[in-house]
Scaffold this motif. Structure first.
Motif, PDB file in Angstrom:
ATOM      1  N   ARG A 208       0.870  -1.182   0.000  1.00 45.36           N
ATOM      2  CA  ARG A 208       0.000   0.000   0.000  1.00 45.36           C
ATOM      3  C   ARG A 208       0.906   1.231   0.000  1.00 45.36           C
ATOM      4  NH1 ARG A 208      -4.898  -0.889   0.515  1.00 45.36           N
ATOM      5  NH2 ARG A 208      -5.404   1.194   1.226  1.00 45.36           N
ATOM      6  N   LEU A 209       1.419   1.578  -1.154  1.00 46.93           N
ATOM      7  CA  LEU A 209       2.329   2.713  -1.272  1.00 46.93           C
ATOM      8  C   LEU A 209       1.557   3.993  -1.579  1.00 46.93           C
ATOM      9  CD1 LEU A 209       5.142   1.110  -3.478  1.00 46.93           C
ATOM     10  CD2 LEU A 209       4.975   1.181  -0.983  1.00 46.93           C
ATOM     11  N   PRO A 210       2.007   5.136  -1.038  1.00 48.39           N
ATOM     12  CA  PRO A 210       1.338   6.401  -1.368  1.00 48.39           C
ATOM     13  C   PRO A 210       1.617   6.857  -2.799  1.00 48.39           C
ATOM     14  CG  PRO A 210       3.234   6.782   0.065  1.00 48.39           C
ATOM     15  CD  PRO A 210       3.047   5.302  -0.007  1.00 48.39           C
ATOM     16  N   GLU A 211       2.725   6.399  -3.371  1.00 50.26           N
ATOM     17  CA  GLU A 211       3.075   6.732  -4.749  1.00 50.26           C
ATOM     18  C   GLU A 211       3.974   5.633  -5.295  1.00 50.26           C
ATOM     19  OE1 GLU A 211       6.847   9.625  -3.582  1.00 50.26           O
ATOM     20  OE2 GLU A 211       4.906  10.498  -4.087  1.00 50.26           O
ATOM     21  N   PRO A 212       4.070   5.497  -6.613  1.00 49.25           N
ATOM     22  CA  PRO A 212       4.892   4.422  -7.185  1.00 49.25           C
ATOM     23  C   PRO A 212       6.340   4.485  -6.704  1.00 49.25           C
ATOM     24  CG  PRO A 212       3.504   5.400  -8.870  1.00 49.25           C
ATOM     25  CD  PRO A 212       3.353   6.271  -7.653  1.00 49.25           C
ATOM     26  N   GLN A 213       6.878   3.299  -6.371  1.00 49.99           N
ATOM     27  CA  GLN A 213       8.265   3.194  -5.899  1.00 49.99           C
ATOM     28  C   GLN A 213       8.747   1.767  -6.155  1.00 49.99           C
ATOM     29  OE1 GLN A 213       8.709   4.191  -1.759  1.00 49.99           O
ATOM     30  NE2 GLN A 213      10.937   4.082  -1.801  1.00 49.99           N
ATOM     31  N   PRO A 214       9.834   1.573  -6.908  1.00 47.89           N
ATOM     32  CA  PRO A 214      10.265   0.221  -7.301  1.00 47.89           C
ATOM     33  C   PRO A 214      11.011  -0.514  -6.185  1.00 47.89           C
ATOM     34  CG  PRO A 214      11.748   1.847  -8.234  1.00 47.89           C
ATOM     35  CD  PRO A 214      10.667   2.621  -7.533  1.00 47.89           C
ATOM     36  N   LEU A 215      10.258  -0.987  -5.198  1.00 49.61           N
ATOM     37  CA  LEU A 215      10.857  -1.655  -4.043  1.00 49.61           C
ATOM     38  C   LEU A 215      11.103  -3.140  -4.281  1.00 49.61           C
ATOM     39  CD1 LEU A 215       8.724   0.042  -1.243  1.00 49.61           C
ATOM     40  CD2 LEU A 215      11.091   0.552  -1.871  1.00 49.61           C
ATOM     41  N   LEU A 216      10.346  -3.752  -5.200  1.00 51.21           N
ATOM     42  CA  LEU A 216      10.534  -5.161  -5.522  1.00 51.21           C
ATOM     43  C   LEU A 216      11.468  -5.250  -6.726  1.00 51.21           C
ATOM     44  CD1 LEU A 216       7.783  -7.891  -5.626  1.00 51.21           C
ATOM     45  CD2 LEU A 216       9.648  -7.872  -7.252  1.00 51.21           C
ATOM     46  N   LYS A 217      12.659  -5.803  -6.499  1.00 48.49           N
ATOM     47  CA  LYS A 217      13.697  -5.823  -7.526  1.00 48.49           C
ATOM     48  C   LYS A 217      13.596  -7.072  -8.399  1.00 48.49           C
ATOM     49  CE  LYS A 217      15.366  -2.052  -5.750  1.00 48.49           C
ATOM     50  NZ  LYS A 217      15.105  -0.759  -6.423  1.00 48.49           N
ATOM     51  N   THR A 218      13.736  -6.867  -9.684  1.00 50.39           N
ATOM     52  CA  THR A 218      13.654  -7.964 -10.645  1.00 50.39           C
ATOM     53  C   THR A 218      14.692  -9.045 -10.356  1.00 50.39           C
ATOM     54  OG1 THR A 218      12.877  -6.385 -12.318  1.00 50.39           O
ATOM     55  CG2 THR A 218      13.704  -8.502 -13.111  1.00 50.39           C
ATOM     56  N   GLU A 219      15.864  -8.654  -9.912  1.00 52.02           N
ATOM     57  CA  GLU A 219      16.955  -9.618  -9.691  1.00 52.02           C
ATOM     58  C   GLU A 219      16.656 -10.599  -8.565  1.00 52.02           C
ATOM     59  OE1 GLU A 219      19.926  -7.135  -6.697  1.00 52.02           O
ATOM     60  OE2 GLU A 219      20.075  -6.776  -8.861  1.00 52.02           O
ATOM     61  N   TRP A 220      15.675 -10.286  -7.717  1.00 52.76           N
ATOM     62  CA  TRP A 220      15.334 -11.202  -6.621  1.00 52.76           C
ATOM     63  C   TRP A 220      14.443 -12.361  -7.083  1.00 52.76           C
ATOM     64  CZ3 TRP A 220      13.375  -6.655  -3.109  1.00 52.76           C
ATOM     65  CH2 TRP A 220      14.474  -5.880  -2.701  1.00 52.76           C
ATOM     66  N   ILE A 221      13.846 -12.250  -8.251  1.00 48.46           N
ATOM     67  CA  ILE A 221      12.882 -13.251  -8.716  1.00 48.46           C
ATOM     68  C   ILE A 221      13.629 -14.432  -9.332  1.00 48.46           C
ATOM     69  CG2 ILE A 221      10.912 -13.691 -10.207  1.00 48.46           C
ATOM     70  CD1 ILE A 221      10.432 -11.652  -7.919  1.00 48.46           C
ATOM     71  N   LYS A 222      13.392 -15.616  -8.787  1.00 51.11           N
ATOM     72  CA  LYS A 222      14.107 -16.777  -9.322  1.00 51.11           C
ATOM     73  C   LYS A 222      13.393 -17.321 -10.563  1.00 51.11           C
ATOM     74  CE  LYS A 222      12.310 -20.847  -6.886  1.00 51.11           C
ATOM     75  NZ  LYS A 222      12.692 -21.984  -5.997  1.00 51.11           N
ATOM     76  N   ARG A 223      14.152 -17.991 -11.386  1.00 49.53           N
ATOM     77  CA  ARG A 223      13.607 -18.581 -12.600  1.00 49.53           C
ATOM     78  C   ARG A 223      12.528 -19.607 -12.242  1.00 49.53           C
ATOM     79  NH1 ARG A 223      14.971 -23.084 -15.925  1.00 49.53           N
ATOM     80  NH2 ARG A 223      14.512 -22.719 -18.132  1.00 49.53           N
ATOM     81  N   GLY A 224      11.425 -19.541 -12.938  1.00 49.12           N
ATOM     82  CA  GLY A 224      10.334 -20.473 -12.694  1.00 49.12           C
ATOM     83  C   GLY A 224       9.315 -20.007 -11.669  1.00 49.12           C
TER      84      GLY A 224
END
Length: 333
Positions: A208-224
């Motif tokens: 629930r962010l007050p404004e857009p903010q890229p806190l979830l980083k793509t590099e943390w997502i594992k394949r699959g």
């Protein structure tokens, strides 16, 4: 004119129904399958923002589900500061109508319906799009819908590890404790996004962010992995869609426009378009398009919330209430 009555289920009535996990998922899937088969009408949601200083807005969702013989309108207030007043962030009302005459049929408290149906759509999406062997869940956010996300996902996958994070420690700790008690297994409250998300088989982002903010980083997502972002304000990097083999939404008509949504910037920059979209979930639920086809696929599922899901779950609740003598009948005319 003969008397007209409407059925009324308040929050206490809906609690008394004790809807099971399977009943909730089954009802919502009925609406999704009808959508996939072209048996529904979905009007894009609209918003009312009374005053920006109130830090909230209303969502108005409208739809028709032919197999259920019902039209409905749901109005939900979404106010991020309500916790300061000891109130849930969302309050809702679902109105159901006879689609042929417009006669009102029912009014239901839609606060918990919103939470339940959101969790059910997350879970149904995961059933079709996540690896069957998924054992680690990372969940960002602790609002009302978050509980049903985790509960219904665990109903399907029986996770070995559940991690949760939210901005306020008291919120995430209480959330983890309630889940642990209800699910009968440990739930880990973690202090940061990376610890929650990195290496998880299923990642749900309901911040629930007050404004857009890229806190979830793509590099943390594992394949699959399956990633399910649905925050009102985007919390993901633009590069997130670059690693996806499939992108699925609940309804492209709702996702392609409007002010809010976790992938709004991806639509505006052309990263997500009708050309890059794999399917709507209803098409997959109805067997018209494939879901996950290999464990190596990294998949994103973005759902904004469907009036069809509210209508389908509301109808199921009314049926169970009738069988058990729960609720009230109100004279309308």
């Amino acid at each position: 004119m003969k008397p007209i009555y409407i059925d009324y289920l308040n929050a206490l009535d809906i609690e008394a129904l004790a809807m099971t996990d399977a009943e909730i998922i089954g009802a919502v899937e009925t609406g999704l399958v009808a959508q996939g088969k072209g048996q529904t009408v979905i009007e894009p949601r609209v918003h009312l923002e009374p005053d920006p200083s109130f830090h909230g807005h209303f969502n108005v969702l409208r739809g028709y589900v032919a197999p259920l013989d019902a039209a409905g309108v749901k109005i939900v207030g979404d106010y991020v500061d309500n916790y300061k007043h000891g109130l849930p962030s969302e309050f809702g009302i679902l109105n159901l109508f006879d689609p042929r005459t417009g006669t009102p049929r029912a009014i239901l408290d839609a606060t918990v319906i919103t939470d339940m149906r959101t969790g059910a759509v997350t879970a149904i999406g995961a059933r079709h799009l996540a690896k069957k062997s998924s054992k680690v869940l990372g969940h960002i956010g602790a609002r009302g819908t978050a509980y049903w996300n985790v509960r219904l996902l665990d109903h399907l996958f029986d996770f070995d590890e559940i991690r949760v994070h939210s901005r306020r420690p008291e919120s995430r700790d209480a959330f983890a404790a309630k889940l642990a008690a209800d699910l009968g297994k440990p739930v880990l409250a973690v202090a940061d996004w990376k610890s929650c998300v990195e290496g998880a088989d299923i990642v749900v982002e309901a911040s629930r962010l007050p404004e857009p903010q890229p806190l979830l980083k793509t590099e943390w997502i594992k394949r699959g992995a399956l990633v399910v972002p649905y925050g009102t304000m985007s919390a993901v990097e633009l590069s997130l869609t670059d690693i996806m083999q499939k992108i699925v939404v609940d309804d492209w008509g709702q996702c392609k426009g409007g002010k809010f949504g976790s992938l709004r910037a991806h639509v505006e920059t052309g990263r997500l378009s009708e050309a890059t979209l794999h399917a709507e979930l209803g098409q997959i639920a109805a067997g018209l398009k494939p879901g996950r086809q290999s464990d190596g696929e990294t998949i994103l599922f973005w759902h904004r919330g469907l009036s069809l899901s509210d209508i389908a779950l509301g109808k199921a609740m009314l049926a169970k209430a009738g069988e058990n003598g729960i609720g009230q009948r109100l004279r309308f005319a």
